[in-house]
Design a protein around this motif. Structure first.
Motif, short mmCIF file in Angstrom:
data_model
loop_
_atom_site.label_atom_id
_atom_site.label_comp_id
_atom_site.label_asym_id
_atom_site.label_seq_id
_atom_site.Cartn_x
_atom_site.Cartn_y
_atom_site.Cartn_z
N CYS A 83 22.24 49.06 30.67
CA CYS A 83 23.57 48.31 29.93
C CYS A 83 23.07 47.93 28.52
CB CYS A 83 23.83 47.57 31.13
SG CYS A 83 24.40 48.92 32.52
N ASN A 84 21.54 47.57 28.26
CA ASN A 84 21.52 46.38 27.39
C ASN A 84 21.66 47.18 26.11
OD1 ASN A 84 21.13 44.29 25.59
ND2 ASN A 84 18.80 44.94 25.48
N LEU A 85 20.63 48.45 26.29
CA LEU A 85 20.82 49.45 25.26
C LEU A 85 21.97 50.34 24.88
CD1 LEU A 85 18.11 49.98 24.15
CD2 LEU A 85 18.05 52.29 25.91
N ILE A 86 22.68 50.73 25.65
CA ILE A 86 23.84 51.04 25.02
C ILE A 86 24.82 50.40 25.13
CG2 ILE A 86 26.11 53.05 26.61
CD1 ILE A 86 24.27 53.42 28.68
N GLY A 87 25.05 49.51 25.60
CA GLY A 87 25.99 48.12 25.02
C GLY A 87 25.79 47.47 23.81
N ARG A 88 24.37 47.39 23.10
CA ARG A 88 24.45 48.01 21.89
C ARG A 88 24.41 48.22 20.64
NH1 ARG A 88 18.23 46.74 22.08
NH2 ARG A 88 18.13 48.58 21.86
N ASP A 89 24.28 49.62 21.00
CA ASP A 89 25.25 51.09 20.79
C ASP A 89 26.79 50.99 20.39
OD1 ASP A 89 22.69 51.81 20.54
OD2 ASP A 89 22.94 53.98 21.61
N VAL A 90 27.18 50.03 21.31
CA VAL A 90 28.80 50.36 21.04
C VAL A 90 28.85 48.94 20.80
CG1 VAL A 90 30.77 49.31 22.48
CG2 VAL A 90 29.05 50.89 23.98
N GLU A 91 28.91 48.10 20.36
CA GLU A 91 28.30 46.62 19.21
C GLU A 91 28.45 46.92 18.50
OE1 GLU A 91 28.49 42.69 20.77
OE2 GLU A 91 29.58 43.05 22.72
N ASN A 92 26.92 47.64 17.97
CA ASN A 92 26.90 48.13 16.69
C ASN A 92 27.47 49.17 16.16
OD1 ASN A 92 24.72 46.28 16.48
ND2 ASN A 92 23.03 47.93 17.39
N GLY A 93 28.61 49.80 16.82
CA GLY A 93 29.14 50.57 16.48
C GLY A 93 29.32 52.32 15.98
N ILE A 127 28.50 54.26 19.07
CA ILE A 127 29.47 54.44 20.05
C ILE A 127 31.02 53.91 20.22
CG2 ILE A 127 29.95 54.16 22.74
CD1 ILE A 127 27.01 54.99 23.50
N PRO A 128 32.01 55.50 20.20
CA PRO A 128 33.18 54.39 19.64
C PRO A 128 33.45 52.68 20.76
CG PRO A 128 32.93 56.61 20.60
CD PRO A 128 31.99 56.27 19.89
N SER A 129 34.13 51.80 20.26
CA SER A 129 34.45 51.41 21.69
C SER A 129 35.75 52.03 21.96
CB SER A 129 35.45 49.38 20.68
OG SER A 129 35.89 49.92 19.71
N SER A 130 37.01 52.91 21.89
CA SER A 130 37.51 53.32 21.90
C SER A 130 37.38 54.79 23.35
CB SER A 130 38.57 54.37 21.29
OG SER A 130 37.37 55.23 20.27
N GLU A 131 35.20 54.96 23.34
CA GLU A 131 35.67 55.54 24.72
C GLU A 131 34.89 54.71 25.95
OE1 GLU A 131 35.82 59.69 24.75
OE2 GLU A 131 36.66 59.01 23.02
N MET A 132 35.12 53.88 25.92
CA MET A 132 34.64 52.65 27.07
C MET A 132 35.01 53.50 28.58
SD MET A 132 32.98 50.69 26.04
CE MET A 132 32.90 49.14 27.57
#
Length: 468
Positions: A430-440, A442-447
């Motif tokens: 979760c930390n790995l994926i969450g970091r990618d979302v917060e770094n832009g 992975i698009p946050s629209s695809e949550m």
């Protein structure tokens, strides 16, 4: 701001990671599709005499650390009291910062016993007494721990000659958690010691009710046992080996090798390699015919300390990574099965991280579109099932495959206290994926898709893949 050790957001470094773990992953059941738990202890709902038995009995991870810390063998595998052994472990853990044992130890204390204290030489006695008081309670048993951690399925590790009586006993008892056998036929390949091998063949012959006097008889016996395992709910095999074997051979050569070994002949390296090549292929064919998942754990260099092996035997903490090159044999092995239409669902675990990218690309060679993620690269194993090893595996698989189709974590453990390794893995994921979302990245629209990805890797992919 300094974070508190082992707080609710342990290993979670951003808000998205915390959301993914707490809201998507944390409450999911555990499917432990490869472990070394004792089926007998589950069947009999074993009660532990102390935290020392539960924590240090058979745990060669801890034993290695204690030896490294200068602890005498008497306090590790010897006749010291439970308290003395626990005290030596507490003294050792003070020196284990940044070792995964430090995290695992405190996760287990917190999740199983509700103890938030840091274990060290000063707190050891209080923690020892508190754990033992909790262990004495009626619900603190082998089955109680499995219930406590939300376990849904475990697959043990079982020899073809095993009776599986304890699996049957557990099933007939009405225990709600599935405890299934897993086929581990390593001993049927171990012809390097003819005397030991002949003893094993006699045991296998008795279990299969077959008189084994030829290689064909051996295959008949193994097929009977394979069918018996399937009848007992088995859906997965496992092989522990130094490397893959894919030599050319003829049926006559294998028959001759078997006959000579049974008369006491010591096989040379070429004979050993050919025999193992034939056996691995035959086992893979059996698995394909029954639709099982086959697992391959490869890469250890075992029993390196001959003095301690003579004293303690195998699995006592004297194994390490090997550095053999086996990509070509691995490719030949899977290519033959694929060409014959006999390649079943497969999971490969490497012990040396040098092989990470090789295995991640190898599985891509044999994906055939029939099953999502048919060929799997298994989670970090043994020396690699720690934070860095898990992150490397997840990162490499992300780059070279489809992380979303990954079947996730397993304990590979003999301990009923090892289930927090699933939590550890889920937090890292979760930390790995969450970091990618917060770094832009992975698009946050695809949550919604991201959330489902976390749930799938944590639980649902394995449930579908194995058919549990």
């Amino acid at each position: 701001m300094m974070k508190q050790f082992l707080d609710k957001d342990f290993l979670l470094t951003n808000a998205t990671a915390a959301h993914l773990y707490h809201d998507c992953a944390a409450s999911l059941p555990i499917i432990d599709y490869h472990c070394h738990l004792s089926p007998k202890e589950v069947a009999e709902d074993h009660r532990f005499r102390s935290i020392t038995e539960l924590w240090l009995g058979g745990d060669h991870y801890k034993w290695r650390a204690m030896r490294t810390n200068g602890v005498d063998e008497r306090y590790i595998t010897g006749d010291a009291s439970d308290w003395e052994k626990f005290q030596k472990w507490a003294e050792t853990i003070e020196y284990a910062f940044r070792n995964p044992l430090y995290h695992w130890t405190h996760l287990e204390l917190k999740t199983a016993f509700g103890i938030d204290k840091v274990l060290n030489s000063h707190t050891a006695r209080d923690i020892f007494d508190e754990c033992n008081e909790i262990i004495s309670r009626p619900d603190f048993s082998a089955r109680g721990l499995m219930r406590h951690y939300g376990v849904e399925v475990v697959c043990t590790t079982d020899d073809p000659a095993d009776s599986l009586e304890y699996h049957k006993q557990t099933r007939e008892s009405g225990f709600e958690i599935k405890v299934l056998p897993a086929w581990r036929p390593d001993k049927a390949m171990q012809i390097e010691n003819p005397e030991s091998y002949k003893k094993y063949i006699l045991r296998l012959a008795e279990a299969a009710d077959v008189d084994i006097t030829s290689f064909d008889d051996l295959m008949t016996a193994l097929r009977r046992r394979h069918e018996f395992f399937a009848q007992q709910g088995c859906v997965v095999s496992d092989h522990g080996m130094d490397r893959f074997y894919a030599d050319e051979y003829t049926a006559g050569e294998i028959e001759n090798i078997f006959d000579r070994v049974m008369t006491g002949h010591q096989p040379d390296g070429e004979e050993l390699s050919r025999f193992r090549s034939a056996m691995l292929h035959e086992f893979a064919v059996m698995d394909a015919e029954t639709g099982w998942v086959q697992q391959f754990h490869y890469g250890p260099l075992r029993n390196n300390n001959s003095l301690m092996f003579a004293k303690l035997g195998p699995d006592a903490g004297f194994d390490s990574m090997d550095d053999l090159n086996c990509a070509r044999d691995m490719a030949r092995f899977f290519d033959r099965l694929s060409s014959e239409g006999r390649l079943t669902k497969t999971i490969i675990y490497n012990l040396n991280p040098r092989d990470n990218a090789m295995v991640a690309t190898m599985i891509g060679n044999f994906q055939d579109g029939s099953v999502p993620g048919k060929m799997q690269w298994g989670s970090g194993w043994w020396f690699l099932d720690q934070k860095d090893g898990i992150e490397r595996q997840l990162n490499t698989l992300s780059l070279l495959g489809l992380l979303s189709r990954f079947v996730g974590m397993l304990t590979d453990s003999r301990s009923f206290l090892s289930y927090p390794r699933h939590e550890y893995f889920r937090r890292i994921l979760c930390n790995l994926i969450g970091r990618d979302v917060e770094n832009g990245e992975i698009p946050s629209s695809e949550m919604p898709r991201v959330e489902q990805m976390v749930k799938d890797i944590s639980y649902y992919n394995a449930k579908r893949y194995f058919g549990f």
